[in-house]
Design an enzyme around this catalytic site. Structure first.
Site, PDB file in Angstrom:
ATOM      1  N   GLU A  89       0.402  -0.697  -0.340  1.00 31.98           N
ATOM      2  CA  GLU A  89      -0.324  -0.556   0.120  1.00 31.98           C
ATOM      3  C   GLU A  89       1.119   1.583  -0.239  1.00 31.98           C
ATOM      4  OE1 GLU A  89      -2.158  -3.135   2.596  1.00 31.98           O
ATOM      5  OE2 GLU A  89      -0.227  -2.396   2.359  1.00 31.98           O
ATOM      6  N   CYS A 147      -3.067  -3.878   7.024  1.00 28.58           N
ATOM      7  CA  CYS A 147      -2.790  -4.044   8.120  1.00 28.58           C
ATOM      8  C   CYS A 147      -2.931  -2.822   9.308  1.00 28.58           C
ATOM      9  CB  CYS A 147      -1.304  -4.663   8.494  1.00 28.58           C
ATOM     10  SG  CYS A 147       0.354  -3.703   7.949  1.00 28.58           S
ATOM     11  N   THR A 153      11.483 -43.624  -9.083  1.00 20.40           N
ATOM     12  CA  THR A 153      12.246 -42.995  -8.509  1.00 20.40           C
ATOM     13  C   THR A 153      13.906 -42.991  -8.876  1.00 20.40           C
ATOM     14  OG1 THR A 153      12.769 -43.419  -6.440  1.00 20.40           O
ATOM     15  CG2 THR A 153      11.041 -41.855  -7.351  1.00 20.40           C
ATOM     16  N   MET A 189      16.848 -45.963 -10.109  1.00 19.47           N
ATOM     17  CA  MET A 189      17.238 -47.711  -9.849  1.00 19.47           C
ATOM     18  C   MET A 189      17.867 -48.342  -9.181  1.00 19.47           C
ATOM     19  SD  MET A 189      16.900 -47.260 -13.643  1.00 19.47           S
ATOM     20  CE  MET A 189      17.285 -49.851 -13.853  1.00 19.47           C
ATOM     21  N   SER A 219      20.174 -42.352  -9.772  1.00 22.01           N
ATOM     22  CA  SER A 219      18.652 -42.106 -10.498  1.00 22.01           C
ATOM     23  C   SER A 219      18.944 -40.511 -11.270  1.00 22.01           C
ATOM     24  CB  SER A 219      17.906 -41.140  -8.850  1.00 22.01           C
ATOM     25  OG  SER A 219      19.277 -40.012  -8.287  1.00 22.01           O
ATOM     26  N   ARG A 270      12.098 -24.107  -5.922  1.00 13.85           N
ATOM     27  CA  ARG A 270      12.371 -23.757  -4.126  1.00 13.85           C
ATOM     28  C   ARG A 270      12.820 -22.285  -3.822  1.00 13.85           C
ATOM     29  NH1 ARG A 270      18.312 -27.753  -5.367  1.00 13.85           N
ATOM     30  NH2 ARG A 270      17.325 -29.725  -5.445  1.00 13.85           N
ATOM     31  N   THR A 311      19.138 -39.555   1.620  1.00 15.32           N
ATOM     32  CA  THR A 311      19.485 -38.867   0.942  1.00 15.32           C
ATOM     33  C   THR A 311      20.882 -37.973   1.134  1.00 15.32           C
ATOM     34  OG1 THR A 311      16.732 -38.859   0.338  1.00 15.32           O
ATOM     35  CG2 THR A 311      18.672 -37.567  -0.924  1.00 15.32           C
TER      36      THR A 311
END
Length: 377
Positions: free
Chosen positions: A53, A76, A162, A164, A169, A185, A197
């Site tokens: 604003e 606000c 997802t 082998m 991957s 992201r 991972t």
């Protein structure tokens, strides 16, 4: 009114300019119109900087008097790092405020509308409310429930694999899909993965956006990096992990009885101890903690076990699935580890909201649906 929808649509487009930069604040746009003519517009760029604003009022100057302000979220009425937007609108002399939706922040929650009406300003609310809510799912959920909006991203072959059996991957999807992941992201305040991972792939989990930057950002290096969160119950994260040395912060979450964390602390990594059992972090406790840290949108980028755990616990708000046009066979690794699903009535239903091609890959955006037919939160 047709004009109200037209100008609110413009305000929403402006708000999207702050998609990657306003954390932990919502993305908000504002348009000022006087006698059918646009006299000023603005959007919220970054937390701590002026809201939408006052940015629009600065452009409009004296033309704001008697104008209608179209704003994508209730102005606000409290003082935080910036002054109340209601007072700025009142002092500028606007005669009408059209807002898409009420602010879910309990410090506002209708009080902004009341203050404007007390000042004699006409208030209209609910214009394109669904579109405004879709722009800020994380802020809304955190304000209402104290937890971030959880989005789970996975890439798979057409037969739902997802990686082998060996763990190989890279790469399942093409470059267009991988660049699309960078956009997810960039809009996320935090990315969570599991220790499996991390040890297998040593991922960066940072934003490497090549195109589609906000108007006031010239290079991807200026984008804020999401908090990188590693769920590591037994504290096996090596201080040499790639993400530790990258711009941005890394948070390693372990169980309360995990071993000494001094090596990670020395590398600049924050270690957080949360409840857990059987080598698993309590995911509800994790979301509560991230909510306290003002995380609006959380992106889960993990293997089938952690992704399955989030899904089975009913903690996933949205799935982003990339399907590549190839088959990997039934010995390859599956998409979700969901033990206990044995009957058709136990299956997890999804509501597909978006389906599109990205290069040769398909992107599916869907929400899990509960047995009652409601989307889970």
């Amino acid at each position: 009114m047709e004009a109200d929808h037209h100008f609110m649509a413009r305000a929403l487009r402006l708000a999207r300019n702050g998609l990657y930069t306003t954390h932990p604040n919502p993305r908000v746009g504002c348009v000022l119109v006087r006698d059918g003519r646009l006299v000023g517009e603005g959007y919220h760029r970054r937390a701590g900087e002026p809201h939408a604003e006052p940015n629009a009022l600065c452009v409009a100057g004296a033309d704001a008097r008697g104008a209608t302000a179209y704003v994508t979220l209730e102005p606000c009425c409290h003082r935080g790092r910036t002054p109340p937007c209601t007072e700025a609108l009142i002092e500028a002399g606007v005669s009408r405020v059209v807002a898409a939706m009420e602010d879910p922040n309990p410090h506002v929650a209708g009080a902004g509308f009341s203050r404007l009406r007390q000042a004699g300003i006409e208030v209209v609310q609910g214009v394109m409310a669904a579109q405004s809510a879709a722009l800020n799912p994380g802020f809304i959920k955190r304000m209402r429930f104290g937890r971030p909006y959880v989005r789970c991203k996975l890439a798979m072959s057409l037969d739902g694999r997802t990686a082998m059996a060996s763990g190989e991957s890279r790469w399942i999807t093409g470059s267009a899909a991988r660049q699309d992941v960078q956009r997810w992201r960039a809009r996320s305040d935090a990315i969570v993965t599991g220790i499996g991972t991390l040890l297998a792939d040593d991922p960066s989990l940072n934003v490497r956006l090549e195109c589609g930057l906000p108007p006031d950002i010239t290079t991807a290096d200026q984008l804020p990096q999401p908090l990188r969160v590693v769920l590591d119950p037994r504290l096996r994260t090596p201080p040499s992990a790639k993400m530790v040395s990258l711009r941005g912060d890394t948070l390693v979450v372990c169980q309360a009885d995990a071993k000494d964390s001094h090596p990670l602390a020395a590398a600049g990594v924050e270690v957080l101890r949360l409840p857990g059992q059987d080598g698993r972090i309590d995911l509800g406790a994790l979301l509560d903690e991230l909510g306290r840290r003002q995380i609006n949108e959380l992106l889960v980028e993990a293997g089938p076990r952690l992704a399955g755990a989030f899904l089975a616990a009913g903690l996933v708000d949205e799935l982003v699935l990339y399907a590549a046009p190839h088959l990997m066979g039934d010995t390859a690794r599956g998409l979700f580890h969901l033990p206990g699903l044995e009957r058709m009535e136990q299956r997890i239903s999804l509501r597909i909201n978006d389906l599109r091609m990205l290069g040769s890959d398909i992107r599916i955006v869907a929400n899990p649906v509960s047995a009652s037919g409601q989307m889970e939160s």
